[in-house]
Design a protein around this motif. Sequence first.
Motif, short mmCIF file in Angstrom:
data_model
loop_
_atom_site.label_atom_id
_atom_site.label_comp_id
_atom_site.label_asym_id
_atom_site.label_seq_id
_atom_site.Cartn_x
_atom_site.Cartn_y
_atom_site.Cartn_z
N UNK A 241 0.84 -1.19 0.00
CA UNK A 241 0.00 0.00 0.00
C UNK A 241 0.88 1.25 0.00
N UNK A 242 0.53 2.19 -0.88
CA UNK A 242 1.24 3.44 -0.98
C UNK A 242 0.40 4.54 -0.34
N UNK A 243 1.00 5.42 0.44
CA UNK A 243 0.21 6.45 1.12
C UNK A 243 -0.36 7.48 0.16
N UNK A 244 0.30 7.69 -0.98
CA UNK A 244 -0.15 8.70 -1.93
C UNK A 244 -1.45 8.26 -2.61
N UNK A 245 -2.55 8.88 -2.24
CA UNK A 245 -3.83 8.57 -2.88
C UNK A 245 -4.36 7.20 -2.55
N UNK A 246 -3.85 6.59 -1.47
CA UNK A 246 -4.32 5.26 -1.06
C UNK A 246 -4.26 4.27 -2.23
N UNK A 247 -3.09 4.14 -2.80
CA UNK A 247 -2.86 3.24 -3.94
C UNK A 247 -2.32 1.91 -3.44
N UNK A 248 -2.76 0.82 -4.02
CA UNK A 248 -2.22 -0.50 -3.70
C UNK A 248 -1.65 -1.14 -4.97
N UNK A 249 -0.56 -1.83 -4.79
CA UNK A 249 0.08 -2.57 -5.88
C UNK A 249 0.13 -4.05 -5.49
N UNK A 250 -0.35 -4.90 -6.39
CA UNK A 250 -0.37 -6.35 -6.15
C UNK A 250 0.32 -7.07 -7.30
N UNK A 251 1.14 -8.03 -6.96
CA UNK A 251 1.82 -8.85 -7.97
C UNK A 251 1.69 -10.32 -7.60
N UNK A 252 1.44 -11.14 -8.59
CA UNK A 252 1.38 -12.59 -8.39
C UNK A 252 2.05 -13.28 -9.56
N UNK A 253 2.97 -14.20 -9.25
CA UNK A 253 3.72 -14.91 -10.29
C UNK A 253 3.79 -16.40 -9.93
N UNK A 254 3.65 -17.24 -10.93
CA UNK A 254 3.77 -18.68 -10.72
C UNK A 254 4.63 -19.28 -11.82
N UNK A 255 5.60 -20.12 -11.43
CA UNK A 255 6.43 -20.83 -12.41
C UNK A 255 6.19 -22.33 -12.24
N UNK A 256 6.03 -23.01 -13.37
CA UNK A 256 5.78 -24.44 -13.38
C UNK A 256 6.88 -25.16 -14.15
N UNK A 257 7.45 -26.18 -13.55
CA UNK A 257 8.53 -26.94 -14.18
C UNK A 257 8.00 -27.73 -15.36
N UNK A 258 8.60 -27.50 -16.55
CA UNK A 258 8.21 -28.22 -17.77
C UNK A 258 9.27 -29.21 -18.22
N UNK A 259 10.21 -29.52 -17.35
CA UNK A 259 11.16 -30.58 -17.66
C UNK A 259 12.57 -30.08 -17.92
N UNK A 260 13.45 -31.01 -18.20
CA UNK A 260 14.86 -30.69 -18.41
C UNK A 260 15.08 -29.94 -19.72
N UNK A 261 16.09 -29.09 -19.72
CA UNK A 261 16.50 -28.34 -20.90
C UNK A 261 17.95 -28.71 -21.16
N UNK A 262 18.23 -29.34 -22.30
CA UNK A 262 19.56 -29.90 -22.56
C UNK A 262 20.33 -29.15 -23.65
N UNK A 263 19.82 -28.02 -24.09
CA UNK A 263 20.50 -27.26 -25.12
C UNK A 263 21.38 -26.18 -24.50
N UNK A 264 22.11 -25.46 -25.35
CA UNK A 264 22.95 -24.36 -24.88
C UNK A 264 22.23 -23.04 -25.14
N UNK A 265 22.45 -22.09 -24.26
CA UNK A 265 21.93 -20.74 -24.46
C UNK A 265 23.09 -19.87 -24.89
N UNK A 266 22.99 -19.29 -26.08
CA UNK A 266 24.09 -18.51 -26.64
C UNK A 266 23.62 -17.10 -26.99
#
Length: 272
Positions: A241-266
């Motif tokens: 909650x922010x005092x300026x103008x009674x503002x609220x900020x909400x964040x929600x994040x979810x990560x789900x494992x989709x398995x192994x990754x065997x390649x290279x990131x370049x």
Amino acid sequence: MKARSGLAALLGLMLSLPLAACTVEESGPMALETLEDHLDLAEEAMTAGPGWRFQVRGQEKLTQAEQQSEAMYSAMMERTQDPLALHVLGNVSTGKDTRGEELFVFGNTAYLSREGSAEWTQASATDPGIANKVEDPVAALADFRGYVKKTDGVDVTLTKSAYGHQVSLKADVASRELTDAPDRPWAAKARREVEPALDRLREAGVRVSEDQLTLVRLEEELVLDSATHRILTHWFRFTVRLPSGNITYTQEVKETNRGEFKERIEVPEDIA
């Protein structure tokens, strides 16, 4: 003989009932295994392989009185362990449009490209605008270690699923001023996550100070496979909650494992 056999069968069934009930009761909170044990096993499991792929879904809201702005985020994140690198390909959707973006992280250097721009923006991986785009469940293991070491203000619990296939590690922080916990890991995380939203408010002419933020609630959960100790899901939600103008900020994040990754990131060829 038939009546006696039937009575014996009934008695055997009645004797077996308490044993079945004990099995169910054992699937409640775990007293003999510690949070550190599970964090150690999860870290070993998640860093042993070449890499992982996670599906990410997120949402953020800014609310003032009856007005609300909202953004949705979806992405696929690929992560390699040796060398440590991340690749995130996702979309940000608002009420006006949907914009694609791509992110690479190598060590402490990040490269971001947004749809509509032919250039890559280079920045530090610790920059809040970049760090908030990297939803890495493996990094959440370190967050939970911080919660365990500094328990003041945070309730950390360990439970086992009904059939023993999953283990849940959950952190819960009740309402308090963020300035009251300057050195707490959860407070630092909340401040980092809300910083880009505060910048947008300042650009819109709203006076905001980080010293005036009130944490309404913060919840974070890691769900592990009890056999392999791999991370299955990671979920994070908080409201400030922010005092300026009674503002609220909400964040929600979810990560789900989709398995192994065997390649290279370049590094892409078009990054100078």
